[in-house]
Write a protein that holds these residues in place. Structure first.
Motif, mmCIF file in Angstrom:
data_model
loop_
_atom_site.group_PDB
_atom_site.id
_atom_site.type_symbol
_atom_site.label_atom_id
_atom_site.label_comp_id
_atom_site.label_asym_id
_atom_site.label_seq_id
_atom_site.Cartn_x
_atom_site.Cartn_y
_atom_site.Cartn_z
ATOM 1 N N ASP A 1 -48.299 30.285 23.597
ATOM 2 C CA ASP A 1 -48.994 31.565 23.764
ATOM 3 C C ASP A 1 -48.034 32.737 23.982
ATOM 4 O OD1 ASP A 1 -48.103 31.155 26.347
ATOM 5 O OD2 ASP A 1 -50.110 31.112 27.257
ATOM 6 N N GLY A 2 -46.714 32.475 23.884
ATOM 7 C CA GLY A 2 -45.732 33.546 24.001
ATOM 8 C C GLY A 2 -45.193 33.772 25.399
ATOM 9 N N ARG A 3 -45.731 33.068 26.388
ATOM 10 C CA ARG A 3 -45.241 33.224 27.767
ATOM 11 C C ARG A 3 -44.017 32.344 27.993
ATOM 12 N NH1 ARG A 3 -48.243 31.135 31.677
ATOM 13 N NH2 ARG A 3 -49.076 29.626 30.214
ATOM 14 N N ALA A 4 -43.149 32.782 28.899
ATOM 15 C CA ALA A 4 -42.021 31.951 29.321
ATOM 16 C C ALA A 4 -42.512 31.058 30.456
ATOM 17 C CB ALA A 4 -40.876 32.823 29.796
ATOM 18 N N VAL A 5 -42.306 29.758 30.312
ATOM 19 C CA VAL A 5 -42.774 28.811 31.324
ATOM 20 C C VAL A 5 -41.655 27.846 31.687
ATOM 21 C CG1 VAL A 5 -45.196 28.927 30.605
ATOM 22 C CG2 VAL A 5 -43.701 27.225 29.585
ATOM 23 N N SER A 6 -41.694 27.385 32.921
ATOM 24 C CA SER A 6 -40.746 26.352 33.344
ATOM 25 C C SER A 6 -41.421 24.998 33.187
ATOM 26 C CB SER A 6 -40.331 26.575 34.795
ATOM 27 O OG SER A 6 -41.441 26.458 35.658
ATOM 28 N N GLU A 7 -40.615 23.970 33.110
ATOM 29 C CA GLU A 7 -41.158 22.615 33.000
ATOM 30 C C GLU A 7 -40.548 21.752 34.090
ATOM 31 O OE1 GLU A 7 -40.138 21.494 28.988
ATOM 32 O OE2 GLU A 7 -42.185 21.872 28.344
ATOM 33 N N GLY A 8 -41.397 20.977 34.762
ATOM 34 C CA GLY A 8 -40.897 20.072 35.790
ATOM 35 C C GLY A 8 -40.103 20.817 36.845
ATOM 36 N N ASN A 9 -38.896 20.358 37.109
ATOM 37 C CA ASN A 9 -38.064 20.983 38.133
ATOM 38 C C ASN A 9 -36.948 21.820 37.502
ATOM 39 O OD1 ASN A 9 -36.512 18.908 37.150
ATOM 40 N ND2 ASN A 9 -35.766 18.247 39.143
ATOM 41 N N SER A 10 -37.195 22.425 36.336
ATOM 42 C CA SER A 10 -36.152 23.183 35.638
ATOM 43 C C SER A 10 -35.622 24.350 36.470
ATOM 44 C CB SER A 10 -36.658 23.688 34.284
ATOM 45 O OG SER A 10 -37.719 24.600 34.431
ATOM 46 N N VAL A 11 -36.469 25.012 37.248
ATOM 47 C CA VAL A 11 -36.010 26.128 38.072
ATOM 48 C C VAL A 11 -35.092 25.609 39.180
ATOM 49 C CG1 VAL A 11 -36.723 27.957 39.661
ATOM 50 C CG2 VAL A 11 -37.975 27.598 37.532
ATOM 51 N N TYR A 12 -35.486 24.537 39.832
ATOM 52 C CA TYR A 12 -34.647 23.949 40.887
ATOM 53 C C TYR A 12 -33.305 23.498 40.303
ATOM 54 C CZ TYR A 12 -33.430 21.405 45.119
ATOM 55 O OH TYR A 12 -32.796 20.981 46.254
ATOM 56 N N GLU A 13 -33.336 22.900 39.121
ATOM 57 C CA GLU A 13 -32.098 22.476 38.455
ATOM 58 C C GLU A 13 -31.224 23.690 38.141
ATOM 59 O OE1 GLU A 13 -30.924 19.323 37.661
ATOM 60 O OE2 GLU A 13 -32.570 18.560 38.885
ATOM 61 N N GLY A 14 -31.828 24.794 37.731
ATOM 62 C CA GLY A 14 -31.085 26.026 37.493
ATOM 63 C C GLY A 14 -30.439 26.554 38.760
ATOM 64 N N LEU A 15 -31.167 26.458 39.878
ATOM 65 C CA LEU A 15 -30.586 26.877 41.159
ATOM 66 C C LEU A 15 -29.400 25.994 41.523
ATOM 67 C CD1 LEU A 15 -33.763 27.741 43.270
ATOM 68 C CD2 LEU A 15 -32.139 29.327 42.237
ATOM 69 N N LEU A 16 -29.488 24.713 41.234
ATOM 70 C CA LEU A 16 -28.344 23.819 41.479
ATOM 71 C C LEU A 16 -27.143 24.230 40.628
ATOM 72 C CD1 LEU A 16 -30.054 20.309 41.709
ATOM 73 C CD2 LEU A 16 -29.108 21.675 43.584
ATOM 74 N N ASP A 17 -27.392 24.636 39.372
ATOM 75 C CA ASP A 17 -26.299 25.141 38.536
ATOM 76 C C ASP A 17 -25.649 26.354 39.184
ATOM 77 O OD1 ASP A 17 -26.727 23.240 36.560
ATOM 78 O OD2 ASP A 17 -27.911 24.586 35.283
ATOM 79 N N MET A 18 -26.475 27.264 39.691
ATOM 80 C CA MET A 18 -25.937 28.473 40.315
ATOM 81 C C MET A 18 -25.221 28.163 41.629
ATOM 82 S SD MET A 18 -26.510 30.858 38.196
ATOM 83 C CE MET A 18 -26.379 29.666 36.874
ATOM 84 N N GLN A 19 -25.668 27.122 42.307
ATOM 85 C CA GLN A 19 -25.024 26.734 43.565
ATOM 86 C C GLN A 19 -23.636 26.168 43.306
ATOM 87 O OE1 GLN A 19 -27.143 23.759 45.814
ATOM 88 N NE2 GLN A 19 -26.284 24.482 47.730
#
Length: 186
Positions: free
Chosen positions: A30-48
């Motif tokens: 539908d054109g929206r940006a969505v996260s899947e599963g724990n992708s945001v938490y995994e991204g925070l781990l990358d930034m950490q």
């Protein structure tokens, strides 16, 4: 000649480069940006800093979840607080649930988050005023948020959905937060 904040930046596989990207959203049908599963938490781990050879000082997260009177005890907010304790400045968009009070989203509601609201400053009568869409505090435990505001309307930015690679006239606290992240990093 150049457009955008990081024109020409690429991964050179050389230690010490200055920009690390962790993509946590995908484009839904539908054109929206969505996260899947724990992708945001995994991204925070990358930034950490999963890879110790990279030392983070600041990161921008232009996303999150909405709620009313949140207190920052969710998993993402706790991770943001942990990163703040490690001297990493988390620049987080406030959310677009305004103009009501108590609408700061997570993880922007985290105690350690440097939370960014949006102003509209391009029209007489609206100069330096918080936009109607920008989420506002206080938090559920009575803290003042957002911490600062930045321009968030009529922003031109890169895009993966246009043929030109750019999209014009975006609005939201997600457009305001990178301005502040750049200032913090500079």
């Amino acid at each position: 000649r150049y457009r955008g904040t990081a024109a020409g930046v690429r991964d050179t596989n050389v230690d010490g480069y200055d920009l690390l990207v962790s993509k946590v959203f995908r484009l839904a049908a539908d054109g929206r940006a969505v996260s899947e599963g724990n992708s945001v938490y995994e991204g925070l781990l990358d930034m950490q800093g999963r890879e110790s050879r990279y030392r983070r000082q600041v990161f921008n997260y232009s996303g999150g979840f909405s709620g009313t009177n949140l207190v920052g005890t969710d998993a993402l907010s706790r991770k943001v607080d942990e990163m703040f304790q490690q001297n990493i400045v988390p620049v987080i968009s406030a959310g677009n649930e305004g103009p009501g009070g108590g609408t700061i989203g997570g993880p922007g509601v985290a105690k350690g988050a440097f939370t960014i609201g949006a102003i509209y400053d391009d029209e007489v009568g609206f100069i330096d005023q918080v936009t109607d869409y920008s989420s506002r505090g206080p938090t559920g435990d009575s803290r003042v948020k957002p911490d600062v505001v930045a321009p968030g309307s009529w922003i031109d930015s890169t895009s993966n959905t246009s043929n030109s690679g750019y999209r014009y006239d975006w609005s939201g606290t997600s457009m305001a937060a990178p301005h502040v992240a750049g200032l913090v990093a500079g």
